[in-house]
Scaffold this motif. Structure first.
Motif, PDB file in Angstrom:
ATOM      1  N   GLU A   1       1.988 -10.694   7.232  1.00 50.66           N
ATOM      2  CA  GLU A   1       1.426 -11.281   8.436  1.00 50.66           C
ATOM      3  C   GLU A   1       2.237 -10.983   9.690  1.00 50.66           C
ATOM      4  O   GLU A   1       1.981 -11.561  10.746  1.00 50.66           O
TER       5      GLU A   1
ATOM      6  N   ASP B   1       1.956  -8.241  11.199  1.00 46.50           N
ATOM      7  CA  ASP B   1       0.909  -7.664  12.030  1.00 46.50           C
ATOM      8  C   ASP B   1      -0.160  -8.730  12.267  1.00 46.50           C
ATOM      9  O   ASP B   1      -0.814  -9.180  11.341  1.00 46.50           O
ATOM     10  N   GLU B   2      -0.325  -9.130  13.527  1.00 47.33           N
ATOM     11  CA  GLU B   2      -1.214 -10.254  13.845  1.00 47.33           C
ATOM     12  C   GLU B   2      -2.661  -9.968  13.488  1.00 47.33           C
ATOM     13  O   GLU B   2      -3.390 -10.857  13.052  1.00 47.33           O
ATOM     14  N   ARG B   3      -3.094  -8.706  13.641  1.00 46.55           N
ATOM     15  CA  ARG B   3      -4.494  -8.391  13.342  1.00 46.55           C
ATOM     16  C   ARG B   3      -4.791  -8.571  11.859  1.00 46.55           C
ATOM     17  O   ARG B   3      -5.816  -9.119  11.467  1.00 46.55           O
TER      18      ARG B   3
ATOM     19  N   SER C   1      -3.092 -10.510   9.887  1.00 49.07           N
ATOM     20  CA  SER C   1      -2.956 -11.942   9.627  1.00 49.07           C
ATOM     21  C   SER C   1      -4.236 -12.686   9.962  1.00 49.07           C
ATOM     22  O   SER C   1      -4.718 -13.512   9.171  1.00 49.07           O
TER      23      SER C   1
END
Length: 561
Positions: A251, A253-255, A257
């Motif tokens: 997570e 990487d926010e996208r 996540s």
């Protein structure tokens, strides 16, 4: 069990598909080794939502047919699977074959299972739901195996079980016949029996449903499936714990996540962003609400009529619903103006603030997103604060209040008790389906997944028309809508609810303004949950870094270490 890890590592010298074929040689599999494959985000999402649709289908059928593995349950599942166009799972539920179609289905099944592990490992509630549904899917597939298929499965995973030899079975045939319910001598002679240690079937021993001799229990194929199922369940539960430990790393990487967090509430049904039923005059809403509105929308409508006020989320939920059933923007403005100005909202304030919100919901203001109406999952999972009436009444109302509301709407005590019973067990959509059946005096052939689906089914039922088949080849699925995404594989169509997975950044200015006004007017405190901003569609103009991320190799082998 077979040393699948070593075999898989050896197979890495070949292509990823060959490696996958090497570790999933059977339609029924233990998900032992996380796969190493290259997946784009689009493929990742399609696989996840296809399996999610299957698991939700199993949940709905099981709620109506509690005895999993029964013939009635199996027939109901397969009928719904075929109607939904889930060809992958239809293929896997018809025994074990080694043709190319079966191999492709195994690949989708294997990859999608590990993808959903990431989405469902984060809480105890999600893990329980996922394990229960996966066990139902396992029983569906295992129940279709022939004796030869079961033998192949046991050999693949080196499980030390074998059917009783005919000679041994003949020696104890009298005892087997006496200990097996509904068994005849012919049935005993023709079906397989398995010898297992009595500690693996303590429930059968306790209930005297098997023959026990020298610490060995002799069981039928149906009971043997439960023995294998326990091993399968333990493997899934252990795997979820392993994925949970690695979730923080993923997570970063926010996208990625946001995609994982939103999967459980994603809508996988028909697209209701644009009305398909023509123009609905606002003068007919009171009459339509009595029969064609799902309880969530009828509750909001009745509250608005009685109090001439709704808080922001309730207004948004109801406005998007009205837009999708065919109420024009001009009529919506007139409807809300008449209602709210009868309450405490001055006409000047309505024109300045509330009218903007309505135009915004119709995609005419702000970022001009043509918002989708709330699906059942969105309605169920949206938080509800003091003084608010949106959300799912089957979830939010206590049993006595819910029963009182249902009887007030004309349901008999017996029918109301049945609906409340489903709701009390957490089967909110099943309760909604039963409510539909009672109100319309008809049998519902499909589950309720969307308030606008409820409205459409109601209209078709009252008009005496047949429900148009979904998933027909070549049917237009509104690919041009800017806020909805359709995915298709082999005839299986479903739409991602853009109220959960939005293809563009939401204009949150409206939400902030209106919530602030609600708080100021009511003196209540309501904390708006953080907005979900999901991934965008990949376009040729995207930056190199974004494209590289999409094509990353999701190396899942390390996740169970």
């Amino acid at each position: 069990m077979i040393n699948s890890r070593q075999n898989y590592l050896n197979a890495k010298r070949f292509s990823a598909d060959l490696a996958l074929e090497h570790i999933i040689p059977h339609n029924v599999c233990f998900y032992l080794i996380p796969p190493i494959v290259d997946l784009t985000i689009d493929e990742f999402e399609k696989l996840a939502l296809e399996r999610l649709k299957m698991l939700r289908l199993l949940e709905q059928v099981t709620a109506k047919n509690p005895k999993v593995s029964s013939d009635a349950w199996r027939e109901a599942v397969l009928a719904d699977v075929n109607q939904a166009g889930l060809r992958t799972y239809a293929k896997l539920a018809r025994g074990n074959l080694n043709d190319d179609v079966s191999k492709a289905a195994r690949r989708r099944d294997y990859l999608s299972h590990f993808i959903l592990r990431f989405a469902y490992c984060r809480s105890e509630e999600l893990r329980r739901w996922f394990v229960a549904r996966e066990m139902e899917l396992f029983k569906l597939k295992f129940g279709a195996l022939s004796s030869r298929d079961v033998k192949d499965f046991l050999e693949v995973y080196e499980l030390d079980y074998k059917p009783l030899p005919d000679e041994e079975k003949l020696e104890i045939s009298e005892q087997l016949c006496a200990s097996t319910s509904n068994a005849t001598r012919l049935k005993i002679e023709t079906q397989d029996f398995y010898a297992v240690h009595f500690t693996e079937v303590l429930n059968l021993v306790r209930d005297r449903k098997c023959f026990l001799k020298g610490g060995t229990a002799y069981i039928t194929p149906e009971h043997f499936a439960h023995v294998i199922g326990k091993k399968h369940q333990q493997l899934i539960e252990d795997g979820l714990k392993g994925h949970l430990r690695l979730l923080p790393t993923l997570e970063i990487d926010e996208r990625f996540s946001m995609l994982l967090k939103s999967i459980h509430t994603s809508y996988t049904g028909k697209n209701y962003t644009v009305a398909k039923t023509g123009c609905v005059p606002i003068e007919s809403l009171d009459q339509l609400a009595k029969k064609s509105f799902a309880l969530c929308m009828r509750n909001v409508h009745d509250t608005l009529r009685a109090t001439h006020h709704l808080k922001h989320v309730g207004r948004m939920q109801y406005t998007l619903f009205l837009k999708a059933i065919g109420v024009t923007m001009d009529d919506a403005l007139r409807f809300w103006r008449e209602e709210l100005t009868r309450g405490k909202v001055p006409i000047e304030k309505f024109e300045k603030e509330y009218a903007y919100a309505i135009r915004h919901n119709y995609g005419k203001e702000g970022s001009r997103i043509n918002y989708s109406p709330f699906s059942c999952m969105k309605v169920i999972t949206t938080p509800i604060g003091p003084g608010e009436t949106h959300g799912c009444p089957f979830k939010n109302l206590d049993p006595s209040t819910l029963k009182m509301k249902l009887t007030g709407y004309g349901l008999t005590t017996l029918d109301a008790d049945e609906v409340v019973g489903y709701a009390a067990k957490g089967h909110y959509q099943i309760a909604c389906g039963k409510y539909f059946e009672v109100v319309h005096e008809t049998k519902l052939e499909e589950g309720i997944n969307h308030p606008n689906q409820y409205f459409e089914l109601s209209q078709l039922t009252m008009e005496g028309k047949e429900r148009p088949k979904q998933n027909q080849p070549g049917r237009n699925r509104n690919h041009s809508q800017p806020n909805s995404q359709s995915t298709q594989d082999g005839g299986s169509s479903f739409v991602i609810d853009s109220s959960t997975l939005n293809g563009a950044e939401e204009d949150l200015e409206l939400w902030e303004i209106m919530e602030a006004k609600d708080k100021e007017a009511d003196g209540t405190i309501y904390e708006e949950p953080a907005p979900i901003v999901a991934k965008k569609q990949i376009s040729p103009n995207q930056s190199k870094s974004t494209q590289e991320w999409e094509d990353d190799d999701f190396d899942m082998l390390e996740f169970n270490e």
